[in-house]
Design a protein around this motif. Structure first.
Motif, short mmCIF file in Angstrom:
data_model
loop_
_atom_site.label_atom_id
_atom_site.label_comp_id
_atom_site.label_asym_id
_atom_site.label_seq_id
_atom_site.Cartn_x
_atom_site.Cartn_y
_atom_site.Cartn_z
N MET A 75 0.81 -1.21 0.00
CA MET A 75 0.00 0.00 0.00
C MET A 75 0.85 1.27 0.00
SD MET A 75 -2.85 -1.46 -0.12
CE MET A 75 -3.92 -0.05 0.04
N ASN A 76 2.18 1.11 -0.01
CA ASN A 76 3.07 2.27 -0.02
C ASN A 76 4.36 1.86 -0.72
OD1 ASN A 76 4.25 4.80 0.57
ND2 ASN A 76 3.23 4.90 2.56
N ASP A 77 5.34 2.79 -0.74
CA ASP A 77 6.59 2.54 -1.45
C ASP A 77 7.22 1.22 -1.03
OD1 ASP A 77 6.01 5.09 -2.20
OD2 ASP A 77 7.79 6.01 -1.30
N VAL A 78 7.73 0.46 -2.04
CA VAL A 78 8.50 -0.75 -1.75
C VAL A 78 9.97 -0.35 -1.68
CG1 VAL A 78 9.06 -3.09 -2.51
CG2 VAL A 78 6.77 -2.13 -2.96
N THR A 79 10.61 -0.63 -0.57
CA THR A 79 11.96 -0.10 -0.31
C THR A 79 13.06 -1.10 -0.58
OG1 THR A 79 11.76 -0.74 2.00
CG2 THR A 79 11.10 1.50 1.42
N SER A 80 12.74 -2.40 -0.54
CA SER A 80 13.79 -3.39 -0.65
C SER A 80 13.20 -4.69 -1.18
CB SER A 80 14.45 -3.62 0.72
OG SER A 80 15.50 -4.55 0.64
N ALA A 81 14.03 -5.45 -1.90
CA ALA A 81 13.62 -6.76 -2.41
C ALA A 81 14.81 -7.70 -2.29
CB ALA A 81 13.14 -6.67 -3.85
N ALA A 82 14.53 -8.97 -2.00
CA ALA A 82 15.60 -9.96 -1.86
C ALA A 82 15.09 -11.33 -2.24
CB ALA A 82 16.13 -9.98 -0.42
N PHE A 83 15.93 -12.11 -2.94
CA PHE A 83 15.61 -13.50 -3.26
C PHE A 83 16.01 -14.40 -2.10
CE2 PHE A 83 15.50 -12.12 -7.71
CZ PHE A 83 14.50 -12.91 -8.24
N SER A 84 15.24 -15.46 -1.92
CA SER A 84 15.66 -16.49 -0.97
C SER A 84 16.83 -17.25 -1.57
CB SER A 84 14.50 -17.44 -0.69
OG SER A 84 14.11 -18.11 -1.88
N PRO A 85 17.63 -17.94 -0.76
CA PRO A 85 18.80 -18.65 -1.29
C PRO A 85 18.48 -19.67 -2.37
CG PRO A 85 18.99 -18.42 1.08
CD PRO A 85 17.61 -17.95 0.71
N ASN A 86 17.29 -20.29 -2.32
CA ASN A 86 16.96 -21.26 -3.37
C ASN A 86 16.27 -20.62 -4.56
OD1 ASN A 86 14.37 -20.74 -2.48
ND2 ASN A 86 14.04 -22.76 -1.56
N GLY A 87 16.04 -19.32 -4.48
CA GLY A 87 15.46 -18.59 -5.59
C GLY A 87 13.98 -18.77 -5.78
N LYS A 88 13.31 -19.51 -4.91
CA LYS A 88 11.89 -19.77 -5.08
C LYS A 88 11.00 -18.68 -4.48
CE LYS A 88 12.44 -24.80 -5.28
NZ LYS A 88 12.06 -26.12 -4.68
N LEU A 89 11.59 -17.86 -3.61
CA LEU A 89 10.82 -16.80 -2.95
C LEU A 89 11.48 -15.45 -3.16
CD1 LEU A 89 10.17 -18.54 0.51
CD2 LEU A 89 8.63 -18.48 -1.47
N VAL A 90 10.67 -14.42 -3.14
CA VAL A 90 11.16 -13.05 -3.10
C VAL A 90 10.51 -12.36 -1.92
CG1 VAL A 90 10.98 -10.77 -4.19
CG2 VAL A 90 11.74 -12.70 -5.52
N MET B 64 14.22 1.41 -5.40
CA MET B 64 14.90 1.57 -4.11
C MET B 64 15.86 0.43 -3.81
SD MET B 64 13.62 4.41 -3.33
CE MET B 64 14.24 4.60 -1.65
N GLY B 65 15.65 -0.72 -4.42
CA GLY B 65 16.52 -1.86 -4.15
C GLY B 65 16.42 -2.88 -5.26
N LEU B 66 17.46 -3.72 -5.40
CA LEU B 66 17.44 -4.80 -6.39
C LEU B 66 18.31 -5.95 -5.91
CD1 LEU B 66 20.38 -4.16 -7.73
CD2 LEU B 66 19.09 -2.76 -9.31
N ALA B 67 18.05 -7.14 -6.47
CA ALA B 67 18.80 -8.33 -6.07
C ALA B 67 18.71 -9.38 -7.16
CB ALA B 67 18.23 -8.90 -4.77
N PHE B 68 19.81 -10.15 -7.34
CA PHE B 68 19.81 -11.27 -8.26
C PHE B 68 19.31 -12.53 -7.57
CE2 PHE B 68 22.81 -8.69 -10.70
CZ PHE B 68 22.46 -9.01 -12.01
N SER B 69 18.70 -13.43 -8.34
CA SER B 69 18.37 -14.74 -7.82
C SER B 69 19.65 -15.55 -7.70
CB SER B 69 17.37 -15.45 -8.75
OG SER B 69 17.95 -15.65 -10.03
N PRO B 70 19.67 -16.58 -6.85
CA PRO B 70 20.91 -17.35 -6.66
C PRO B 70 21.44 -18.00 -7.92
CG PRO B 70 19.35 -17.77 -4.89
CD PRO B 70 18.61 -16.98 -5.92
N ASP B 71 20.55 -18.36 -8.86
CA ASP B 71 21.03 -18.97 -10.11
C ASP B 71 21.44 -17.94 -11.15
OD1 ASP B 71 18.62 -17.96 -10.94
OD2 ASP B 71 17.71 -19.89 -11.42
N GLY B 72 21.31 -16.67 -10.83
CA GLY B 72 21.74 -15.61 -11.72
C GLY B 72 20.85 -15.40 -12.92
N LYS B 73 19.70 -16.05 -12.97
CA LYS B 73 18.84 -15.97 -14.15
C LYS B 73 17.73 -14.94 -13.99
CE LYS B 73 19.67 -20.69 -15.71
NZ LYS B 73 19.05 -22.00 -16.04
N ARG B 74 17.55 -14.41 -12.78
CA ARG B 74 16.50 -13.42 -12.57
C ARG B 74 17.01 -12.31 -11.67
NH1 ARG B 74 12.16 -17.61 -10.50
NH2 ARG B 74 14.12 -18.53 -9.87
#
Length: 897
Positions: free
Chosen positions: A502-517, A763-773
């Motif tokens: 409902m407001n600004d998204v400040t950060s995003a992170a992939f889980s180590p297995n890449g199945k979750l954000v 505001m933030g970005l992150a690669f998935s563990p497999d580097g594909k996303r």
């Protein structure tokens, strides 16, 4: 006395009356003087008067003879003066011609500058339409999204990457995509140079591209690494021409400073400077054996230099040529020489001149072999085919001609350019010909048949030079607007959008297995999303204020959140429950990050970093030393070091075990907003509000790379991880700048992609563990997931409803009233679509504009009439469009009173 001898042989002896008096003598002498030095000299009359005076008074012969000498001296003086005046007149005529040519050149440059400004305005307008297209697509209006992108592509700027991305993305949603707009995109666009690039040349091995610039330098670009290899400085004015020696060990440059220079390609040092021309040197060419160099100049001459006589002067540390090095000076052109080239066997030399001709010469004797006449205006470029049997000339008369180099016969004329042709080049196999023009296009031709193969348009600027790579697989074009393009294919595109905050998204992170954000928001929640379906799985609530940062534990079982409520929390992701709250903070917690072994958590509060034991929840270490707030922290991959970035413009590296600072990195000129270790831990990337990204070597603390071509401050960074495609990791560096994500190739240092799709700051970005996303978090309240494959960045799949038109109200809302004026032929382009109701919508838009304007423009009225008439001519609902025209005429009539 020699004058008297001439006089008596050439002139009749004139008798006078025997009654000659002294008065008559004086009168004759005065008349002779008047005829010699008066306002209207008559030297024949003066001589006659003097001879009469001598006859009148023979005893005055000496005086008369002296006067005769003065007459003939005056005759000679006037003759010499006439010769000088004639020479000066020719000089002034020549100077006037040169000034006129310079005026025309300046006029062309001014026109190019105007066109460059117009192109920049079109770029901004196209970007705006692409942005609106993506916004419409995000809001679910797929028809509007496609129409906006299609119009930006068709009518504004077809080679705009943002427009291309918006168009391709919107095409996924339509049953009948417009397949008529096939895109030929640039593989590489070298845009970081701030000066006009006037000439380009590939090295013989194809590994380097040399660029001669108007800021007096030669730039050597490494094709494989896509980095600048050398910059050759030494000329004091623009570099107008460049050429490699056959072995690639030397480069010659021609300059407006009246000199040519020869450079060592290994060291980048100037080996020698060739001075001899009295005006700008426009072109250079090595003989195939590398022993001679030909230079062409605006002084109308070509000079052949003998490089075999070069010797090194150790006392002055310079090379020099014996006897000045000049072997032959060719001066038979009657105007500026613009280009010079050796034949492949080195036996002939070809030159192109503004005297409307090209000539070939014997390179040993300098004797002219033939003159190629046929162009109606100056010839700008000449080059031999690889077998030496043909010559191609490019001219200011907008044509290109191919000649038989043996007999001088014209083989064919290539017509198609609409402005002056500046450069032409055969492909290495001689089967294709590339031509460049002030009409902003490059054309490829079949060199055998003269058939045009393709036009590479939409450069946005005049093309100054064109060159094939030695293998013929690349084509380099130098633009007047400070860019070089190397032509090939690539594409890019967006993927999945996560909406729910409902407001600004400040950060995003992939889980180590890449199945979750995981995403964090100013709405005081963190959310967990399934990366395959894009569905929200968990919402974590418990903070009393905005969440600034999130981090997965290395095992993926826990999530840490940092909040404005002065706490950091750790959550169990299986249950969604809070495990521990870390609250020993005096102010907001800006960021948190797990150590690689998952046993520690580092958090930032103001100018202090704290290290916590996860199991006990106890603080074990406080790191102080910055003079301003800490904006980012990161553990090294081995967990032994912690890096902190601060608003005090510095980065500090801390030894966790020793609890002390090991080094401070200085170099940024503003607050350092983000940092990240490379996967191997050997490098650190930092981003600052000084609009730069810097790469540091951890062992030495040395800065090794600076990316300084960003239009906005970078506020988040991420290295790609180690994976199957990149075992060492760190192949890519991603950065968030405003609403765009930038991808750099760390091997080449090249910016490979700019991804747009968010409607507000990332505001933030992150690669998935497999580097594909890659995941991005934005102030537009969304996170996006981008899929990366070797083929590029890909996105949405599926199809939607068929296309509809944009109404007049939509055209006005999206500022499309300017669309048809972006290019002179846009109205015709619209009419050629035969899209009756879209044409009618534009006519309605202009009718509405006329109705709402106090003093409407006649051009708007005429355009609306033409558009309505086109609809009427199409046979669609005649009564309807007849009424539209009648209503418009009535409105116009009312506005005239």
């Amino acid at each position: 006395m020699k004058y008297l001898v001439i006089i008596f042989f050439l002139l009749p002896h004139l008798a006078v009356a025997q009654d000659c008096t002294p008065t008559r003598y004086r009168q004759l002498m005065r008349e002779a003087d008047e005829a010699t030095f008066g306002k209207k000299p008559n030297y024949q009359l003066a001589v006659n008067k003097l001879l009469s005076a001598k006859t009148c008074q023979p005893d005055s012969e000496a005086v008369v003879n002296l006067q005769l000498v003065k007459v003939f001296e005056e005759v000679n003086r006037q003759r010499e003066l006439a010769v000088r005046n004639e020479a000066e007149a020719k000089k002034q005529t020549r100077l006037a011609e040169k000034n006129a040519e310079e005026a025309r050149r300046q006029e062309r440059i001014a026109q190019m500058e105007k066109e460059r400004a117009e192109a920049e305005a079109r770029r901004i307008y196209a970007n705006d339409l692409a942005f609106k297209s993506q916004t419409a697509l995000r809001d679910g209006d797929r028809t509007t999204a496609f129409r906006l992108a299609e119009m930006a592509h068709r009518y504004v700027e077809e080679e705009n990457s943002n427009v291309t991305r918006a168009l391709m993305e919107s095409l996924y949603y339509n049953d009948h995509p417009d397949t008529t707009h096939r895109l030929l995109l640039v593989e590489e666009s070298l845009e970081r140079y701030t000066s006009i690039i006037g000439s380009v040349a590939f090295s013989p091995d194809g590994k380097y591209l040399a660029m001669g610039t108007y800021d007096n330098a030669v730039i050597i670009w490494d094709i494989n690494s896509r980095k600048e290899a050398l910059m050759l400085n030494g000329h004091t004015l623009a570099v107008l021409g460049i050429a490699f020696s056959a072995d690639g060990k030397m480069l010659a440059s021609a300059s407006a400073d009246n000199t040519a220079k020869i450079w060592n390609m290994d060291s980048g040092e100037a080996l020698m400077t060739l001075s001899g021309h009295v005006s700008e040197v426009t072109s250079v060419a090595f003989s195939p054996d590398g022993k001679r160099l030909a230079t062409a100049s605006l002084d109308d001459t070509v000079i052949l230099w003998d490089l075999a006589t070069a010797a090194f002067d150790e006392s002055e540390a310079i090379w020099y040529l014996e006897n000045g090095g000049k072997t032959i000076t060719i001066s038979d052109h009657t105007n500026d020489v613009m280009s010079v080239v050796f034949s492949p066997d080195g036996k002939r030399l070809a030159t192109a001149s503004l005297d409307d001709t090209a000539k070939t010469w014997d390179s040993e004797s300098g004797q002219e072999i033939m003159t190629l006449n046929g162009h109606a205006e100056g010839v700008m470029s000449v080059t031999f085919s690889s077998d030496g049997k043909r010559l191609v000339t490019a001219s200011l008369d907008n044509t290109v001609k191919i000649w038989d180099s043996e007999n001088g016969q014209e083989i064919m004329t290539l017509n198609g350019h609409t402005d002056e042709v500046t450069s032409a080049a055969f492909s290495p196999d001689g089967k294709r010909l590339a031509t460049a023009s002030y009409d902003k296009t490059v054309k490829l031709w079949d060199a055998e048949s003269g058939r045009k193969i393709i036009t590479l348009g939409s450069h946005g600027s005049a093309i100054m030079s064109v060159a094939f790579s030695p293998d013929g697989k690349r084509l380099a074009t130098a633009l007047l607007e400070d860019r070089v393009k190397i032509w090939d294919m690539e594409s890019g595109q967006e993927a999945m959008t996560l909406s729910g905050h409902m407001n600004d998204v400040t950060s995003a992170a992939f889980s180590p297995n890449g199945k979750l954000v995981a995403t964090a928001s100013y709405d005081k929640t963190a959310k967990i999303w399934n990366t395959e379906s894009g569905k929200e799985t968990i919402t974590l609530t418990g903070h009393n204020a905005e969440i600034n940062s999130i981090a997965f534990s290395p095992d993926g079982n826990h999530l840490a959140t940092a909040s404005e409520d002065k706490t950091a929390k750790i959550w169990d992701l299986k249950t969604g429950k809070e495990i521990v709250s870390l609250s020993d903070n005096a102010s907001s917690v800006l960021q948190c990050v797990f150590s690689p072994d998952g046993k520690l958590l580092a958090s930032v509060s103001m100018d202090t970093a704290k290290i916590w034991n996860i199991e006990s929840g106890q603080k074990i270490l406080t790191l102080s030393g910055h003079n301003d707030v800490i904006l980012s922290i990161a553990f090294s991959p081995n967990g032994k070091l912690l890096a902190t970035a601060s608003a005090d413009k510095t980065i500090k590296i801390w030894d966790i075990k020793k609890s002390k600072e090991t080094m401070t990195l200085r170099g940024h000129f503003a607050s350092v907003k983000s940092l990240v270790f490379s996967p191997d831990g050997k490098h650190l990337a930092t981003a600052s509000f000084d609009f730069t990204v810097r790469i540091w070597e951890i062992e030495s603390g040395r800065e090794i790379i600076t990316f300084n071509d960003n239009a906005d401050a970078v506020i988040s960074l991420a290295f790609s991880p180690s994976c199957i495609d990149d075992p060492e990791g760190g192949k890519w560096l991603a950065a968030a700048a405003a609403g765009t994500a930038i991808i750099w190739d760390m091997e080449s240092g090249k910016k490979t992609l700019m991804i747009s799709g968010h409607t507000n700051y990332i505001m933030g970005l992150a690669f998935s563990p497999d580097g594909k996303r890659m995941a991005t978090a934005s102030q537009d309240k969304t996170a996006k997931i981008w899929e990366f494959t070797p083929g590029g960045w890909w996105g949405h799949r599926g199809f939607g409803r068929r296309l509809a038109i944009l109404s007049a109200l939509q055209l006005e809302a999206f500022s499309l009233e300017k669309l048809l004026d972006q290019h002179p032929d846009n109205e015709q382009k619209l009419l050629k679509t035969q899209d009756t109701w879209q044409i009618a919508a534009f006519a309605d838009l202009y009718t509405q504009k006329i109705s709402e304007t106090g003093v409407p423009q006649k051009t708007d009225y005429d355009r609306a009439i033409r558009l309505y008439q086109a609809c009427l001519d199409s046979g669609a609902d005649n009564a309807y469009f007849q009424q539209k025209i009648a209503d418009l005429e009535e409105i116009w009539e009312e506005k005239q009173h």
